[in-house]
Design a protein around this motif. Structure first.
Motif, PDB file in Angstrom:
ATOM      1  N   GLY A 156       4.416  28.990  15.017  1.00  0.00           N
ATOM      2  CA  GLY A 156       4.998  30.306  15.476  1.00  0.00           C
ATOM      3  C   GLY A 156       5.209  30.100  17.116  1.00  0.00           C
ATOM      4  O   GLY A 156       5.479  28.959  17.642  1.00  0.00           O
ATOM      5  N   TYR A 157       4.997  31.236  17.823  1.00  0.00           N
ATOM      6  CA  TYR A 157       5.163  30.951  19.211  1.00  0.00           C
ATOM      7  C   TYR A 157       4.161  30.126  20.006  1.00  0.00           C
ATOM      8  O   TYR A 157       3.019  30.470  19.540  1.00  0.00           O
ATOM      9  CB  TYR A 157       5.038  32.528  20.045  1.00  0.00           C
ATOM     10  N   GLY A 200      12.890  32.594  22.376  1.00  0.00           N
ATOM     11  CA  GLY A 200      11.797  33.271  21.209  1.00  0.00           C
ATOM     12  C   GLY A 200      11.196  32.265  20.538  1.00  0.00           C
ATOM     13  O   GLY A 200      11.539  31.105  20.761  1.00  0.00           O
ATOM     14  N   THR A 201      10.634  32.615  19.410  1.00  0.00           N
ATOM     15  CA  THR A 201       9.836  31.614  18.548  1.00  0.00           C
ATOM     16  C   THR A 201      10.862  30.646  18.005  1.00  0.00           C
ATOM     17  O   THR A 201      10.537  29.362  17.699  1.00  0.00           O
ATOM     18  CB  THR A 201       8.968  32.250  17.377  1.00  0.00           C
ATOM     19  N   GLY A 202      12.137  31.127  17.678  1.00  0.00           N
ATOM     20  CA  GLY A 202      12.886  30.203  17.174  1.00  0.00           C
ATOM     21  C   GLY A 202      13.361  28.669  18.035  1.00  0.00           C
ATOM     22  O   GLY A 202      13.634  27.690  17.314  1.00  0.00           O
TER      23      GLY A 202
ATOM     24  N   SER B 211      17.370  28.572  22.726  1.00  0.00           N
ATOM     25  CA  SER B 211      16.950  29.410  23.798  1.00  0.00           C
ATOM     26  C   SER B 211      18.273  30.016  24.200  1.00  0.00           C
ATOM     27  O   SER B 211      18.484  31.203  24.798  1.00  0.00           O
ATOM     28  CB  SER B 211      16.160  28.603  24.717  1.00  0.00           C
ATOM     29  N   ALA B 212      19.358  28.946  24.632  1.00  0.00           N
ATOM     30  CA  ALA B 212      20.563  29.392  25.399  1.00  0.00           C
ATOM     31  C   ALA B 212      21.370  30.132  24.557  1.00  0.00           C
ATOM     32  O   ALA B 212      22.172  31.062  24.941  1.00  0.00           O
ATOM     33  CB  ALA B 212      21.065  28.336  26.068  1.00  0.00           C
ATOM     34  N   GLY B 213      21.255  30.080  23.202  1.00  0.00           N
ATOM     35  CA  GLY B 213      22.237  30.721  22.274  1.00  0.00           C
ATOM     36  C   GLY B 213      23.600  30.132  22.425  1.00  0.00           C
ATOM     37  O   GLY B 213      24.558  30.547  22.234  1.00  0.00           O
TER      38      GLY B 213
END
Lengths: 307, 307
Positions: A156-157, A200-202, B211-213
């Motif tokens: 998770g995060y 994010g957590t991603g 994170s950066a997309g």
């Protein structure tokens, strides 16, 4: 295209007439940081007072259910523990009652996840800083001690994500019997009008997925359908009379659309008119599946109709 | 299917007759950790002695060219600086001569990358531990000081990868003018017969990309074709008489196939007979593009023919 603007009184009344259960995402919908979205507490309280079922359904893994109830009440939203579905809770629920896990869990996570795993009596380890190994040198990597009897890796995060944690998670997951569960894969959140980005957590999940060479076996949060299973264990839902309200199309709205719920996108969080228009105008099937039925600027747009 | 076993003397002679330039990957091909692959120094020295051009082409970003030359010579391979193409070097070369970068580089990397950026006189910062922020709290994220005049984010192997670095990289990359360059995206390396896994640079890159997309604008290593441009600036290559020798299909072999080079896969590193057979038997276009022309157990299989 079905997309309807939901700010008008007539549309509000249309929604009230056909919806019994409202599932609200939290960050970006009910609050931004530590401030309630203007008018949101009044609207949600009204829905609750007229007998609608109100649930809070969030991918955020950094708060336990108890902490969510405290924050909701503090900001003026009606809440009790059974109305909150957060991924620190649902991932622990999955491991205990669906996977019926026997061994230990290696946790790439945070204190709220520790709390929820403890609540379910699940053995776990790994939380907190761990930065033993910072090189790819074989001998150094081997110096990471691997525990036995690890049945699952839960990600998770984790603000302490490190190369060492990637080594350990990937090593445990090299056993195909070891379950890989992630709370959610939300990517990032730009801070409005600022250069800073909140990853994010991603980004944590992506690092583990790449290291492990495996996709998660299950996602505890939206858009995964396990989240709805969790809700249905506590709350009776008629899918035709249930609405998901969210600020993120690739999680909240996709989750609602996939599960046959009505969907309402608010533009007070991640998405804006531009990203909504792009999805609505796209021919790409993935993007089309993320287009909501209704949208409006903010949930507070209904405040005038509930006073 | 064209796949040919290259261990026989006749096949070795066939290859010698049609190849002038050999591009060798290093880890898993010439050495494993700190030990040369049995017979590899004799084979490569022989090729060099009979007038073949020998180059070393590696995605590894943790050694400068000078350090590579030292290691090659120590293990018995013929080498000078101009024969080494490593991604710490090629990424600096890209920033200096292709991107013609003016501002600073934010580096998610390691000391070898620092050394190569310094060699090109490129201003950079960010190397080493950085763990200021471990929560998604907006105020904490904002406490990360962002420098001005950052023209590129360079990501390679970084054993100090942290949430703070993800915040900074993603924030700089929210400016679409800021270049995103990655050394390589290699995923992982299982340690033979052991539970431990060595996560590759790909796990660091994946966390920044998420994170950066944004995807990297350029990959300095294989299978990106910029690596071949770098080689061609130093070495005259006739594509029809050049062979890439590697241990990884999705980098080395794909790189060779894409660029019209002959390809030889050795099974002394990442791939094994099973993964080769899977690719060779697959109908998937991506996998098919990773099938080598030749394969053999190890480069040392030729040792008997060169003595």
């Amino acid at each position: 295209m079905n997309l309807k603007h939901a700010s008008s009184k007539s549309c509000f009344q249309e929604i009230l007439s056909k919806i019994d259960t409202f599932l609200f995402d939290c960050d970006g919908v009910l609050w931004q940081g530590n401030h309630a979205v203007l008018g949101a507490p009044a609207v949600v309280s009204h829905l609750h007072n007229i007998g609608k079922r109100v649930c809070y359904v969030t991918n955020n893994s950094t708060k336990s259910r108890i902490k969510y109830v405290e924050k909701l009440l503090r900001l003026g939203f009606p809440a009790d523990k059974d109305s909150v579905f957060s991924t620190a809770y649902t991932s622990a629920l999955y491991l205990k009652h669906i996977a019926k896990i026997k061994g230990k869990v290696y946790l790439v996570g945070n204190p709220a996840m520790v709390e929820e795993l403890d609540n379910f009596g699940i053995q776990h380890f790994g939380s907190g800083p761990d930065n033993q190994v910072t090189s790819q040198d074989f001998d150094e990597v081997r110096s990471c001690i691997l525990e036995n009897d690890v049945s699952a890796v839960l990600v998770g995060y984790d603000g302490h994500i490190s190369y060492t944690k990637m080594i350990k998670a990937a090593s445990y997951l090299s056993d195909p019997e070891c379950i890989y569960i992630a709370t959610n894969e939300d990517h990032r959140m730009p801070l409005d009008g600022e250069r800073h980005v909140v990853p994010g957590t991603g980004c944590v999940v992506a690092s583990i997925t790449t290291s492990a060479g495996r996709q998660p076996d299950v996602i505890a949060g939206k858009p995964g359908s396990f989240m709805l299973e969790c809700i249905k264990q506590t709350v009776q839902i008629n899918h035709n009379r249930c609405m998901m309200v969210g600020d993120r199309m690739n999680t909240d709205i996709l989750f609602g659309n996939r599960n046959g719920l009505d969907t309402l996108l608010v533009l007070s969080g991640v998405e804006n008119q531009e990203s909504l228009d792009r999805a609505a105008g796209s021919k790409d099937a993935d993007l089309k599946s993320q287009v909501p039925k209704y949208f409006m600027g903010s949930i507070g747009d209904w405040e005038n109709f509930v006073q």
